[in-house]
Design a protein around this motif. Structure first.
Motif, PDB file in Angstrom:
ATOM      1  N   GLY A  79       0.762  -1.245   0.000  1.00 21.89           N
ATOM      2  CA  GLY A  79       0.000   0.000   0.000  1.00 21.89           C
ATOM      3  C   GLY A  79       0.787   1.286   0.000  1.00 21.89           C
ATOM      4  N   THR A  80       2.079   1.249  -0.311  1.00 20.49           N
ATOM      5  CA  THR A  80       2.847   2.494  -0.356  1.00 20.49           C
ATOM      6  C   THR A  80       2.420   3.356  -1.549  1.00 20.49           C
ATOM      7  N   SER A  81       2.407   2.768  -2.715  1.00 25.56           N
ATOM      8  CA  SER A  81       1.975   3.491  -3.927  1.00 25.56           C
ATOM      9  C   SER A  81       0.767   2.833  -4.580  1.00 25.56           C
ATOM     10  N   ILE A  82       0.580   1.532  -4.279  1.00 22.65           N
ATOM     11  CA  ILE A  82      -0.468   0.751  -4.948  1.00 22.65           C
ATOM     12  C   ILE A  82      -1.460   0.235  -3.902  1.00 22.65           C
ATOM     13  N   SER A  83      -2.630   0.844  -3.872  1.00 22.19           N
ATOM     14  CA  SER A  83      -3.666   0.402  -2.928  1.00 22.19           C
ATOM     15  C   SER A  83      -4.388  -0.799  -3.508  1.00 22.19           C
ATOM     16  N   ARG A 104      -0.110 -26.991   2.817  1.00 26.48           N
ATOM     17  CA  ARG A 104      -0.234 -28.369   2.337  1.00 26.48           C
ATOM     18  C   ARG A 104       0.342 -28.554   0.939  1.00 26.48           C
ATOM     19  N   ASP A 105       0.025 -27.630   0.031  1.00 23.89           N
ATOM     20  CA  ASP A 105       0.375 -27.812  -1.385  1.00 23.89           C
ATOM     21  C   ASP A 105       1.501 -26.905  -1.873  1.00 23.89           C
ATOM     22  N   GLY A 106       1.896 -25.940  -1.041  1.00 25.81           N
ATOM     23  CA  GLY A 106       2.888 -24.972  -1.473  1.00 25.81           C
ATOM     24  C   GLY A 106       2.229 -23.790  -2.165  1.00 25.81           C
ATOM     25  N   LEU A 107       3.015 -22.754  -2.456  1.00 25.46           N
ATOM     26  CA  LEU A 107       2.500 -21.578  -3.131  1.00 25.46           C
ATOM     27  C   LEU A 107       2.422 -21.865  -4.625  1.00 25.46           C
ATOM     28  N   MET A 108       1.202 -21.937  -5.150  1.00 26.38           N
ATOM     29  CA  MET A 108       1.011 -22.322  -6.544  1.00 26.38           C
ATOM     30  C   MET A 108       1.237 -21.153  -7.505  1.00 26.38           C
ATOM     31  N   VAL A 109       0.944 -19.937  -7.047  1.00 26.83           N
ATOM     32  CA  VAL A 109       1.072 -18.753  -7.914  1.00 26.83           C
ATOM     33  C   VAL A 109       1.962 -17.727  -7.212  1.00 26.83           C
ATOM     34  N   PRO A 110       3.068 -17.315  -7.829  1.00 26.70           N
ATOM     35  CA  PRO A 110       3.965 -16.333  -7.196  1.00 26.70           C
ATOM     36  C   PRO A 110       3.266 -14.995  -6.957  1.00 26.70           C
ATOM     37  N   LEU A 111       3.798 -14.230  -6.013  1.00 28.54           N
ATOM     38  CA  LEU A 111       3.322 -12.868  -5.818  1.00 28.54           C
ATOM     39  C   LEU A 111       3.879 -11.986  -6.935  1.00 28.54           C
ATOM     40  N   ILE A 112       3.228 -10.861  -7.167  1.00 30.85           N
ATOM     41  CA  ILE A 112       3.740  -9.888  -8.131  1.00 30.85           C
ATOM     42  C   ILE A 112       4.210  -8.670  -7.343  1.00 30.85           C
ATOM     43  N   VAL A 113       5.451  -8.270  -7.554  1.00 33.71           N
ATOM     44  CA  VAL A 113       6.025  -7.136  -6.830  1.00 33.71           C
ATOM     45  C   VAL A 113       6.670  -6.177  -7.824  1.00 33.71           C
ATOM     46  N   MET A 114       7.040  -5.004  -7.327  1.00 36.50           N
ATOM     47  CA  MET A 114       7.780  -4.058  -8.157  1.00 36.50           C
ATOM     48  C   MET A 114       8.657  -3.192  -7.251  1.00 36.50           C
ATOM     49  N   PRO A 115       9.759  -2.686  -7.772  1.00 35.71           N
ATOM     50  CA  PRO A 115      10.601  -1.802  -6.969  1.00 35.71           C
ATOM     51  C   PRO A 115       9.923  -0.458  -6.776  1.00 35.71           C
ATOM     52  N   GLY A 116      10.135   0.141  -5.620  1.00 38.78           N
ATOM     53  CA  GLY A 116       9.543   1.439  -5.347  1.00 38.78           C
ATOM     54  C   GLY A 116      10.353   2.192  -4.322  1.00 38.78           C
ATOM     55  N   GLU A 117       9.753   3.246  -3.777  1.00 36.67           N
ATOM     56  CA  GLU A 117      10.406   4.036  -2.743  1.00 36.67           C
ATOM     57  C   GLU A 117       9.430   4.312  -1.619  1.00 36.67           C
ATOM     58  N   ASP A 118       9.961   4.387  -0.382  1.00 35.24           N
ATOM     59  CA  ASP A 118       9.100   4.751   0.731  1.00 35.24           C
ATOM     60  C   ASP A 118       9.023   6.268   0.847  1.00 35.24           C
ATOM     61  N   GLU A 119       8.393   6.767   1.912  1.00 36.26           N
ATOM     62  CA  GLU A 119       8.200   8.210   2.063  1.00 36.26           C
ATOM     63  C   GLU A 119       9.519   8.958   2.183  1.00 36.26           C
ATOM     64  N   ASP A 120      10.569   8.252   2.625  1.00 43.49           N
ATOM     65  CA  ASP A 120      11.886   8.891   2.776  1.00 43.49           C
ATOM     66  C   ASP A 120      12.757   8.736   1.532  1.00 43.49           C
ATOM     67  N   GLY A 121      12.175   8.137   0.494  1.00 43.07           N
ATOM     68  CA  GLY A 121      12.934   7.947  -0.734  1.00 43.07           C
ATOM     69  C   GLY A 121      13.839   6.735  -0.724  1.00 43.07           C
ATOM     70  N   GLU A 122      13.685   5.894   0.297  1.00 36.37           N
ATOM     71  CA  GLU A 122      14.493   4.686   0.384  1.00 36.37           C
ATOM     72  C   GLU A 122      13.892   3.595  -0.499  1.00 36.37           C
ATOM     73  N   PRO A 123      14.731   2.773  -1.141  1.00 34.07           N
ATOM     74  CA  PRO A 123      14.212   1.721  -2.019  1.00 34.07           C
ATOM     75  C   PRO A 123      13.467   0.638  -1.233  1.00 34.07           C
ATOM     76  N   ILE A 124      12.356   0.193  -1.789  1.00 37.15           N
ATOM     77  CA  ILE A 124      11.561  -0.873  -1.179  1.00 37.15           C
ATOM     78  C   ILE A 124      11.093  -1.834  -2.257  1.00 37.15           C
ATOM     79  N   VAL A 125      10.554  -2.965  -1.820  1.00 30.32           N
ATOM     80  CA  VAL A 125       9.866  -3.896  -2.704  1.00 30.32           C
ATOM     81  C   VAL A 125       8.384  -3.802  -2.354  1.00 30.32           C
ATOM     82  N   LEU A 146       4.307  -4.699  -2.993  1.00 28.66           N
ATOM     83  CA  LEU A 146       3.403  -5.716  -3.520  1.00 28.66           C
ATOM     84  C   LEU A 146       2.487  -5.105  -4.574  1.00 28.66           C
ATOM     85  N   VAL A 147       2.386  -5.755  -5.704  1.00 30.64           N
ATOM     86  CA  VAL A 147       1.453  -5.338  -6.750  1.00 30.64           C
ATOM     87  C   VAL A 147       0.172  -6.164  -6.654  1.00 30.64           C
ATOM     88  N   ALA A 148       0.300  -7.476  -6.512  1.00 29.64           N
ATOM     89  CA  ALA A 148      -0.865  -8.359  -6.438  1.00 29.64           C
ATOM     90  C   ALA A 148      -0.514  -9.606  -5.640  1.00 29.64           C
TER      91      ALA A 148
END
Length: 274
Positions: free
Chosen positions: A19-23, A43-64, A66-68
Motif C-alpha cells: 500500500g505504499t503506492s499501490i492500494s 499443504r500444497d505450497g504456493l502455486m502462484v507467485p506474488l507480483i512485486v515491483m521496486p519502489g520508494e518509501d516516504e523517505d525515498g528509500e528503495p523498497i519492494v 506488492l502489486v498483487a
C-alpha cells in the motif's frame, strides 16, 4: 513486450511492503478464508507467485512493493508466525516492470479475475479511478470488461446506500438487484426496501429491484374511483355550499378532460378578482 520479468525471485515476507503506492482493490478480507488459504499453501505450497515491483518509501528509500497477491502474503505471514522455517529463503515473486498506474490495473485485474473480491470493493475502486480522471472506456479496456459493466459499478458506488452495500457484501442481495435499487430509488427508500425484505426473510430479486421505482409510486386512482369522489364533491358543494368541495370537483373534471384549460383559467380569474 511483456512488462513482467519471467524469472522468479525469492523475497523475504517481511521485506514486501503493502500500500505504499499501490492500494489493493480489495479492502475486505475474510479471516476464515485467509486461514483456509494458509492451510492450502502449507499443504500444497504456493502455486502462484506474488507480483512485486521496486519502489520508494516516504523517505525515498528503495523498497519492494506488492502489486498483487495480498491474500497469499497474509496467509504466508500467518503460517510463518507459527513456523518461521516456512519459506525461510523467501516467497517466490515475479517482478513487474511497468508504471505504478499500470500496476494498479494489474492488481485490479488479478483480484477480479482470480480472487473472490466483492463487488463493493470493485465498484469503489472503479469509481475512484473515474474521480481521478480516468475515462470509463479506458477502465473497461484495461479490465477486459464491457463499458456497461463499468458504468453499472460507477452508478452503484455513487448511488447505493451503505445498507445496500453491506447487504451485497453479506450475500443478502445480488449485484444486479443492488444496482437496480441504487439506480431507481433514493438511499432512504433503498433502506426501506431492505428492511421490508429482511422482515419477511425474502431476498430482493432482480425483477423486484427493476420494478422498484414503479412499485414505490402511489398508484393513480382509476376513473371509477375519481367519478365516485367527484359525486361526493358535487353533493358536498350543493348541500353544504363548500367552496373547497366545489374546487375539488372542478379539479377532477379538469384532470379527466371534462372541462378545458380555458374554462379552468376563467374560473381562476373569477376567483382572483373577488
Amino acid at each position: 513486450m511483456s512488462l513482467f520479468d519471467t524469472n522468479t525471485t525469492e523475497i523475504p515476507a517481511e521485506e514486501i511492503q503493502i500500500g505504499t503506492s499501490i492500494s489493493n482493490i480489495r479492502t475486505y478480507f475474510d479471516r476464515e478464508r485467509i486461514e483456509e488459504l494458509a492451510e492450502a499453501i502449507k499443504r500444497d505450497g504456493l502455486m502462484v507467485p506474488l507480483i512485486v515491483m521496486p519502489g520508494e518509501d516516504e523517505d525515498g528509500e528503495p523498497i519492494v512493493e506488492l502489486v498483487a497477491g495480498e491474500r497469499r502474503l497474509q496467509a504466508i505471514r500467518m503460517i510463518r508466525r507459527e513456523d518461521d522455517s516456512f519459506l525461510e529463503d523467501g516467497i517466490p515473486c515475479v517482478t513487474f516492470a511497468g508504471t505504478v498506474h499500470e500496476a494498479r490495473y494489474v492488481n485490479a485485474s488479478e483480484n477480479i479475475d482470480r480472487e473472490d473480491v466483492d463487488e463493493v470493493d470493485i465498484s469503489a475502486w472503479i469509481y475512484g479511478c473515474t474521480q481521478d480522471g480516468v475515462i470509463q472506456s479506458e477502465i473497461a479496456d484495461r479490465l477486459h470488461r464491457s463499458a456497461s459493466w463499468v458504468s453499472q459499478r460507477v452508478t452503484f458506488h455513487d448511488q447505493a446506500s451503505d445498507e445496500v452495500k453491506q447487504a451485497l457484501r453479506e450475500g443478502w442481495i445480488g449485484f444486479i438487484a443492488a444496482y437496480e435499487l441504487a439506480k431507481n430509488l433514493s438511499k432512504e427508500d433503498q433502506v426501506k426496501w431492505l428492511e421490508k425484505a429482511r422482515k419477511h426473510n425474502e431476498k430482493i430479486t432482480v425483477e423486484d429491484a427493476r420494478n422498484s421505482a414503479d412499485k414505490d409510486k402511489e398508484k393513480k386512482p382509476g376513473k371509477k374511483a375519481r367519478r365516485k369522489i367527484l359525486q361526493r364533491a358535487d353533493k358536498c358543494a350543493d348541500e353544504k355550499g363548500s367552496e373547497v368541495a366545489r374546487g375539488l370537483a372542478h379539479s377532477l373534471r379538469w384532470v379527466d378532460g371534462d372541462i378545458s384549460d380555458d374554462e379552468v383559467d376563467e374560473i381562476l380569474s373569477f376567483e382572483e378578482s373577488k
